[in-house]
Design a protein around this motif. Sequence first.
Motif, PDB file in Angstrom:
ATOM      1  N   UNK A  42      38.471  62.474  42.917  1.00  0.00           N
ATOM      2  CA  UNK A  42      37.894  62.126  44.219  1.00  0.00           C
ATOM      3  C   UNK A  42      39.006  62.024  45.263  1.00  0.00           C
ATOM      4  N   UNK A  43      40.167  61.506  44.870  1.00  0.00           N
ATOM      5  CA  UNK A  43      41.290  61.397  45.807  1.00  0.00           C
ATOM      6  C   UNK A  43      41.698  62.752  46.364  1.00  0.00           C
ATOM      7  N   UNK A  44      41.700  63.781  45.517  1.00  0.00           N
ATOM      8  CA  UNK A  44      42.023  65.139  45.984  1.00  0.00           C
ATOM      9  C   UNK A  44      40.998  65.612  47.010  1.00  0.00           C
ATOM     10  N   UNK A  45      39.720  65.383  46.725  1.00  0.00           N
ATOM     11  CA  UNK A  45      38.656  65.813  47.636  1.00  0.00           C
ATOM     12  C   UNK A  45      38.749  65.082  48.970  1.00  0.00           C
ATOM     13  N   UNK A  46      39.006  63.782  48.929  1.00  0.00           N
ATOM     14  CA  UNK A  46      39.127  62.986  50.157  1.00  0.00           C
ATOM     15  C   UNK A  46      40.357  63.433  50.944  1.00  0.00           C
ATOM     16  N   UNK A  47      41.459  63.698  50.251  1.00  0.00           N
ATOM     17  CA  UNK A  47      42.675  64.175  50.914  1.00  0.00           C
ATOM     18  C   UNK A  47      42.401  65.472  51.676  1.00  0.00           C
ATOM     19  N   UNK A  48      41.741  66.432  51.011  1.00  0.00           N
ATOM     20  CA  UNK A  48      41.437  67.712  51.651  1.00  0.00           C
ATOM     21  C   UNK A  48      40.476  67.534  52.821  1.00  0.00           C
ATOM     22  N   UNK A  49      39.466  66.685  52.640  1.00  0.00           N
ATOM     23  CA  UNK A  49      38.512  66.436  53.724  1.00  0.00           C
ATOM     24  C   UNK A  49      39.238  65.907  54.963  1.00  0.00           C
TER      25      UNK A  49
END
Length: 93
Positions: free
Chosen positions: A57-64
């Motif tokens: 989830x951290x990767x997805x939030x970072x990209x967002x």
Amino acid sequence: MHFLYIIYSKSLDKFYTGESASVELRLILHNNHHFKKAFTNAAIDWEIVLNYSCKTKNDAVYLERFIKRMKSKKFILKLVNDNDILTDILNKR
């Protein structure tokens, strides 16, 4: 598994970037105006144009957040056409 997604509304000619564990469910919620004060309430024709799988989830939030900071339609179009750019962004952080 978590996903970064970009949806597009033809009627608004706008993109929206988000993250979710279930992109298909999130799209239904956007189109049914589940999020009362959300930007996506302006349309009912959102469609998925990018669905990128992230390890965390951290990767997805970072990209967002990265994409939203760019504030660029041109950048989003590049991502839609070549989502390998997202892998490069994650690898460079």
